[in-house]
Design a protein around this motif. Structure first.
Motif, mmCIF file in Angstrom:
data_model
loop_
_atom_site.group_PDB
_atom_site.id
_atom_site.type_symbol
_atom_site.label_atom_id
_atom_site.label_comp_id
_atom_site.label_asym_id
_atom_site.label_seq_id
_atom_site.Cartn_x
_atom_site.Cartn_y
_atom_site.Cartn_z
ATOM 1 N N PRO A 157 0.835 -1.215 0.000
ATOM 2 C CA PRO A 157 0.000 0.000 0.000
ATOM 3 C C PRO A 157 0.859 1.251 0.000
ATOM 4 N N SER A 158 0.475 2.181 -0.816
ATOM 5 C CA SER A 158 1.211 3.440 -0.898
ATOM 6 C C SER A 158 0.768 4.361 0.214
ATOM 7 N N ALA A 159 1.735 5.006 0.851
ATOM 8 C CA ALA A 159 1.428 5.929 1.951
ATOM 9 C C ALA A 159 0.780 7.186 1.399
ATOM 10 N N PRO A 160 -0.283 7.703 2.048
ATOM 11 C CA PRO A 160 -0.911 8.943 1.563
ATOM 12 C C PRO A 160 0.008 10.137 1.724
ATOM 13 N N ALA A 161 -0.160 11.085 0.856
ATOM 14 C CA ALA A 161 0.668 12.288 0.910
ATOM 15 C C ALA A 161 0.338 13.095 2.151
ATOM 16 N N PRO A 162 1.343 13.604 2.879
ATOM 17 C CA PRO A 162 1.070 14.414 4.077
ATOM 18 C C PRO A 162 0.347 15.693 3.712
#
Length: 219
Positions: free
Chosen positions: A152-157
């Motif tokens: 899973p790709s981490a969401p952008a801060p």
């Protein structure tokens, strides 16, 4: 006429007409057609080189990273002659492979802006790796990783305005540290702030109105 025919007094047979007497006009036509086709192919190759240079420049890709060969080919289905573009990767960067499809799409769009009929003679694309130094290329992973689900790709801060931050963790770092503080430290800071406000109200309060001490709400 042979010696045996001369002894018997036979007359030589008339020479048969040449069957290739009508081939000259066809050969001349094919020569002119080939020359005209060669000139057209040369112009198209120059056009493809121009489009490649413009696509690299507008996307910030160094021109030494990618070049191309324009190969003359024939479509098996349409029996037409056209050009096949073979991109030559001369510098290894995984982003070139990751965005190869998008690069082909933009290349095709720019080509069609200059020649709307390019789809009739552009036969396709291929990629060839021609790097001299391949030490930076990764080896093949474990066979099971190909069928495994992608991580899973981490969401952008998010920045303070709710929009994705373009500075990554540099801006989002303090917020993350504040959220990870113990609850006791947060309650102590809140009580200290409320005590300062109550003290300020007692010093600058109007008349004899009494103010009850404010207590922090339960977290």
């Amino acid at each position: 006429m042979g010696m045996f025919d001369m002894l018997l007094g036979r007359k030589p047979a008339p020479a048969a007409p040449a069957r290739h007497s009508r081939a000259a006009p066809s050969t001349q036509f094919d020569s002119q057609h080939t020359q005209a086709g060669g000139n057209s192919q040369s112009v198209r190759k120059d056009l493809l080189r121009l489009v490649l240079r413009e696509t690299l420049t507008r996307n910030g890709i160094p021109p030494t990273w990618l070049s191309a060969d324009m190969l003359r080919t024939t479509s098996p289905a349409r029996r037409e002659t056209g050009l096949h573009v073979r991109f030559l990767v001369r510098h290894w960067d995984p982003r070139l492979v990751q965005h190869a499809v998008a690069f082909e799409n933009e290349f095709t769009q720019r080509l069609q802006l200059l020649d709307p009929a390019a789809s009739s003679w552009l036969m396709g694309f291929s990629w060839q790796f021609t790097m001299e130094d391949r030490s930076a290329c990764l080896p093949l992973p474990h066979p099971a990783t190909w069928m495994a689900p992608p991580p899973p790709s981490a969401p952008a801060p998010l920045a303070g305005n709710g929009e994705p931050s373009s500075y990554g963790d540099v801006i989002a770092g303090p917020t993350a540290m504040e959220q990870s503080r113990p609850l006791e430290d947060v309650r102590a800071d809140l009580e200290r702030l409320l005590a300062l406000r109550d003290e300020d109200l007692r010093k600058h309060g109007a008349g004899d109105r009494a103010y009850a001490a404010t207590r922090p709400a339960t977290l």
